[in-house]
Design a protein around this motif. Structure first.
Motif, mmCIF file in Angstrom:
data_model
loop_
_atom_site.group_PDB
_atom_site.id
_atom_site.type_symbol
_atom_site.label_atom_id
_atom_site.label_comp_id
_atom_site.label_asym_id
_atom_site.label_seq_id
_atom_site.Cartn_x
_atom_site.Cartn_y
_atom_site.Cartn_z
ATOM 1 N N GLU A 51 47.166 106.729 50.266
ATOM 2 C CA GLU A 51 46.131 107.762 50.278
ATOM 3 C C GLU A 51 45.012 107.468 49.408
ATOM 4 O O GLU A 51 43.748 107.685 49.575
ATOM 5 C CB GLU A 51 46.625 108.897 49.824
ATOM 6 C CG GLU A 51 47.994 109.577 50.745
ATOM 7 C CD GLU A 51 48.629 110.668 49.998
ATOM 8 O OE1 GLU A 51 48.336 111.071 48.974
ATOM 9 O OE2 GLU A 51 49.601 110.884 50.523
ATOM 10 N N THR A 100 42.487 105.156 51.096
ATOM 11 C CA THR A 100 41.823 105.883 52.268
ATOM 12 C C THR A 100 40.558 106.511 51.414
ATOM 13 O O THR A 100 39.250 106.342 51.653
ATOM 14 C CB THR A 100 42.781 106.742 52.933
ATOM 15 O OG1 THR A 100 43.782 106.106 53.465
ATOM 16 C CG2 THR A 100 41.834 107.477 53.985
ATOM 17 N N GLU A 101 41.039 107.164 50.384
ATOM 18 C CA GLU A 101 39.958 107.911 49.437
ATOM 19 C C GLU A 101 38.753 107.048 48.994
ATOM 20 O O GLU A 101 37.656 107.342 49.035
ATOM 21 C CB GLU A 101 40.412 108.590 48.411
ATOM 22 C CG GLU A 101 41.427 109.974 48.675
ATOM 23 C CD GLU A 101 40.574 110.975 49.498
ATOM 24 O OE1 GLU A 101 39.541 111.260 49.221
ATOM 25 O OE2 GLU A 101 41.370 111.527 50.583
#
Length: 179
Positions: free
Chosen positions: A126, A129-130
């Protein structure tokens, strides 16, 4: 003395030993408190007769206290006997049983570690991705940002990494993956 019960598990015996040790410690602290708060006044001449007389007088004056201290001493002695029995029981467990129990504990701990490792990898995904989305924003804003402020909007994207846990089955390794 009781016969050793092979059905008792290592954890049960260790738990009982811990409980016994804890209770003994509580009783010893209680006894120390009772005896410290009730010092005997020994005469200055310190003759053996005077010392004996002072202790006897103190015992007569505080018979209930000394009976309680005697009860605590008896309880401590009984608990120490039980503790010795449990320690003997623990020592007599077959080494193979102890090893199996240790392996079970290890397997349970590995399962917990596996859950943490999976969560770390999930969070790292995650986060990656950020970071990529932030880099895309920075790439879009940077030309305009340079024109207005004469400096870059964000720097350091080439060295950003996130942790990743991997295993070959026996050894686990935490590595940093560059995003």
């Amino acid at each position: 003395m009781k016969e050793l019960n092979p059905s008792l598990s290592l954890e049960q015996i260790q738990s009982e030993i811990t409980a016994l040790q804890s209770q003994i410690q509580v009783l010893e602290q209680e006894r120390a408190t009772l005896t410290n708060n009730n010092d005997v006044n020994v005469p200055e001449d310190d003759s053996p007769w005077a010392i004996v007389a002072a202790y006897r007088h103190q015992a007569r004056e505080n018979a209930q206290l000394f009976a309680e201290i005697k009860g605590i001493d008896d309880a401590i002695a009984a608990l120490k006997t039980q503790l010795h029995y449990k320690q003997t029981q623990l020592a007599s467990l077959p080494r193979k049983l102890q090893r199996i129990t240790q392996q079970q504990q290890l397997e349970e701990a590995k399962k917990v570690a596996q859950l943490h490792a999976e969560r770390i990898n999930e969070i790292a995904g995650e986060l990656a991705t950020e970071i990529r989305q932030l880099k895309a924003c920075a790439d879009q804003l940077s030309p305009l940002y340079w024109q207005v402020y004469y400096k870059p909007f964000i720097t350091g994207f080439k060295t950003i990494s996130v942790p990743h846990v991997r295993s070959d089955g026996e050894v686990w390794t935490i590595v940093n993956r560059i995003v």
